[in-house]
Design a protein around this motif. Sequence first.
Motif, PDB file in Angstrom:
ATOM      1  N   MET A 173       0.849  -1.165   0.000  1.00  0.00           N
ATOM      2  CA  MET A 173       0.000   0.000   0.000  1.00  0.00           C
ATOM      3  C   MET A 173       0.898   1.232   0.000  1.00  0.00           C
ATOM      4  O   MET A 173       1.934   1.249   0.633  1.00  0.00           O
ATOM      5  N   ASN A 174       0.496   2.276  -0.716  1.00  0.00           N
ATOM      6  CA  ASN A 174       1.254   3.522  -0.659  1.00  0.00           C
ATOM      7  C   ASN A 174       0.508   4.521   0.223  1.00  0.00           C
ATOM      8  O   ASN A 174      -0.587   4.254   0.699  1.00  0.00           O
ATOM      9  N   ILE A 175       1.106   5.677   0.457  1.00  0.00           N
ATOM     10  CA  ILE A 175       0.545   6.640   1.407  1.00  0.00           C
ATOM     11  C   ILE A 175      -0.817   7.171   0.959  1.00  0.00           C
ATOM     12  O   ILE A 175      -1.697   7.415   1.787  1.00  0.00           O
ATOM     13  N   GLN A 176      -1.021   7.346  -0.350  1.00  0.00           N
ATOM     14  CA  GLN A 176      -2.315   7.831  -0.830  1.00  0.00           C
ATOM     15  C   GLN A 176      -3.420   6.818  -0.541  1.00  0.00           C
ATOM     16  O   GLN A 176      -4.525   7.189  -0.126  1.00  0.00           O
ATOM     17  N   GLU A 177      -3.144   5.527  -0.760  1.00  0.00           N
ATOM     18  CA  GLU A 177      -4.121   4.478  -0.469  1.00  0.00           C
ATOM     19  C   GLU A 177      -4.411   4.413   1.028  1.00  0.00           C
ATOM     20  O   GLU A 177      -5.563   4.290   1.446  1.00  0.00           O
ATOM     21  N   PHE A 178      -3.346   4.513   1.840  1.00  0.00           N
ATOM     22  CA  PHE A 178      -3.522   4.501   3.288  1.00  0.00           C
ATOM     23  C   PHE A 178      -4.392   5.684   3.722  1.00  0.00           C
ATOM     24  O   PHE A 178      -5.301   5.535   4.544  1.00  0.00           O
ATOM     25  N   SER A 179      -4.128   6.852   3.189  1.00  0.00           N
ATOM     26  CA  SER A 179      -4.873   8.058   3.543  1.00  0.00           C
ATOM     27  C   SER A 179      -6.365   7.905   3.222  1.00  0.00           C
ATOM     28  O   SER A 179      -7.229   8.270   4.025  1.00  0.00           O
ATOM     29  N   LYS A 180      -6.675   7.329   2.070  1.00  0.00           N
ATOM     30  CA  LYS A 180      -8.082   7.111   1.699  1.00  0.00           C
ATOM     31  C   LYS A 180      -8.767   6.180   2.690  1.00  0.00           C
ATOM     32  O   LYS A 180      -9.895   6.441   3.117  1.00  0.00           O
ATOM     33  N   GLN A 181      -8.097   5.101   3.067  1.00  0.00           N
ATOM     34  CA  GLN A 181      -8.663   4.154   4.026  1.00  0.00           C
ATOM     35  C   GLN A 181      -8.821   4.799   5.404  1.00  0.00           C
ATOM     36  O   GLN A 181      -9.826   4.617   6.080  1.00  0.00           O
ATOM     37  N   PHE A 182      -7.825   5.564   5.817  1.00  0.00           N
ATOM     38  CA  PHE A 182      -7.851   6.237   7.114  1.00  0.00           C
ATOM     39  C   PHE A 182      -9.003   7.243   7.178  1.00  0.00           C
ATOM     40  O   PHE A 182      -9.723   7.315   8.168  1.00  0.00           O
ATOM     41  N   GLU A 183      -9.189   8.001   6.097  1.00  0.00           N
ATOM     42  CA  GLU A 183     -10.231   9.028   6.079  1.00  0.00           C
ATOM     43  C   GLU A 183     -11.642   8.438   5.990  1.00  0.00           C
ATOM     44  O   GLU A 183     -12.603   9.129   6.326  1.00  0.00           O
ATOM     45  N   LYS A 184     -11.776   7.191   5.566  1.00  0.00           N
ATOM     46  CA  LYS A 184     -13.090   6.538   5.614  1.00  0.00           C
ATOM     47  C   LYS A 184     -13.529   6.365   7.063  1.00  0.00           C
ATOM     48  O   LYS A 184     -14.699   6.517   7.392  1.00  0.00           O
ATOM     49  N   LYS A 185     -12.587   6.029   7.924  1.00  0.00           N
ATOM     50  CA  LYS A 185     -12.894   5.814   9.337  1.00  0.00           C
ATOM     51  C   LYS A 185     -12.871   7.125  10.124  1.00  0.00           C
ATOM     52  O   LYS A 185     -13.653   7.299  11.056  1.00  0.00           O
ATOM     53  N   TYR A 186     -11.966   8.032   9.743  1.00  0.00           N
ATOM     54  CA  TYR A 186     -11.797   9.307  10.443  1.00  0.00           C
ATOM     55  C   TYR A 186     -11.876  10.457   9.430  1.00  0.00           C
ATOM     56  O   TYR A 186     -10.854  10.987   9.005  1.00  0.00           O
ATOM     57  N   PRO A 187     -13.080  10.864   9.055  1.00  0.00           N
ATOM     58  CA  PRO A 187     -13.238  11.905   8.026  1.00  0.00           C
ATOM     59  C   PRO A 187     -12.635  13.246   8.453  1.00  0.00           C
ATOM     60  O   PRO A 187     -12.680  13.615   9.624  1.00  0.00           O
ATOM     61  N   ARG A 188     -12.085  13.960   7.496  1.00  0.00           N
ATOM     62  CA  ARG A 188     -11.487  15.272   7.769  1.00  0.00           C
ATOM     63  C   ARG A 188     -12.500  16.260   8.336  1.00  0.00           C
ATOM     64  O   ARG A 188     -12.126  17.198   9.022  1.00  0.00           O
ATOM     65  N   GLN A 189     -13.767  16.066   8.053  1.00  0.00           N
ATOM     66  CA  GLN A 189     -14.795  16.978   8.555  1.00  0.00           C
ATOM     67  C   GLN A 189     -14.854  16.973  10.084  1.00  0.00           C
ATOM     68  O   GLN A 189     -15.389  17.900  10.685  1.00  0.00           O
ATOM     69  N   LEU A 190     -14.324  15.934  10.716  1.00  0.00           N
ATOM     70  CA  LEU A 190     -14.312  15.861  12.178  1.00  0.00           C
ATOM     71  C   LEU A 190     -13.190  16.702  12.788  1.00  0.00           C
ATOM     72  O   LEU A 190     -13.203  16.970  13.991  1.00  0.00           O
ATOM     73  N   ALA A 191     -12.243  17.129  11.981  1.00  0.00           N
ATOM     74  CA  ALA A 191     -11.114  17.923  12.470  1.00  0.00           C
ATOM     75  C   ALA A 191     -11.542  19.367  12.718  1.00  0.00           C
ATOM     76  O   ALA A 191     -12.501  19.858  12.124  1.00  0.00           O
ATOM     77  N   GLU A 192     -10.827  20.019  13.601  1.00  0.00           N
ATOM     78  CA  GLU A 192     -11.042  21.445  13.821  1.00  0.00           C
ATOM     79  C   GLU A 192     -10.468  22.218  12.639  1.00  0.00           C
ATOM     80  O   GLU A 192      -9.604  21.715  11.914  1.00  0.00           O
ATOM     81  N   GLY A 193     -10.919  23.430  12.445  1.00  0.00           N
ATOM     82  CA  GLY A 193     -10.440  24.254  11.331  1.00  0.00           C
ATOM     83  C   GLY A 193      -8.950  24.536  11.380  1.00  0.00           C
ATOM     84  O   GLY A 193      -8.308  24.707  10.353  1.00  0.00           O
ATOM     85  N   TRP A 194      -8.383  24.571  12.583  1.00  0.00           N
ATOM     86  CA  TRP A 194      -6.960  24.861  12.733  1.00  0.00           C
ATOM     87  C   TRP A 194      -6.088  23.609  12.657  1.00  0.00           C
ATOM     88  O   TRP A 194      -4.875  23.694  12.649  1.00  0.00           O
ATOM     89  N   ASP A 195      -6.707  22.431  12.624  1.00  0.00           N
ATOM     90  CA  ASP A 195      -5.939  21.180  12.541  1.00  0.00           C
ATOM     91  C   ASP A 195      -5.206  21.091  11.210  1.00  0.00           C
ATOM     92  O   ASP A 195      -5.747  21.419  10.163  1.00  0.00           O
ATOM     93  N   ASN A 196      -3.978  20.640  11.261  1.00  0.00           N
ATOM     94  CA  ASN A 196      -3.175  20.421  10.060  1.00  0.00           C
ATOM     95  C   ASN A 196      -3.255  18.932   9.733  1.00  0.00           C
ATOM     96  O   ASN A 196      -2.435  18.143  10.169  1.00  0.00           O
TER      97      ASN A 196
END
Length: 76
Positions: free
Chosen positions: A1-24
Motif C-alpha cells: 500500500m502507498n501513502i495515498q491508499e492509506f490516507s483514503k482508508q484512514f479518512e473513511k474511518k476518520y473523516p477530515r470533517q471531524l477535524a477542527e479548522g486549525w488542525d493540520n
Amino acid sequence: MNIQEFSKQFEKKYPRQLAEGWDNTGILIDSDELFTKMLVCIDITEEVIDEAIAKNCKGILSYHPTLFKAFKKVIP
C-alpha cells in the motif's frame, strides 16, 4: 500500500470533517513508495525517527504534525 491508499482508508474511518479548522490534517510528506509497516506516535522526535528506521517502517502516523504553523523557508 502507498501513502495515498492509506490516507483514503484512514479518512473513511476518520473523516477530515471531524477535524477542527486549525488542525493540520492529511499527508505532509508524499511518496509513492510502498510500505507494510508504519510507526504510530504522538509527536515526531529524533528518537521516533530513529525507531522508525530501526524497525524498517516506511511511514510515521503522528497525532501532532511536524509542520503545524506556517513558516517562510526550510534551510537544509
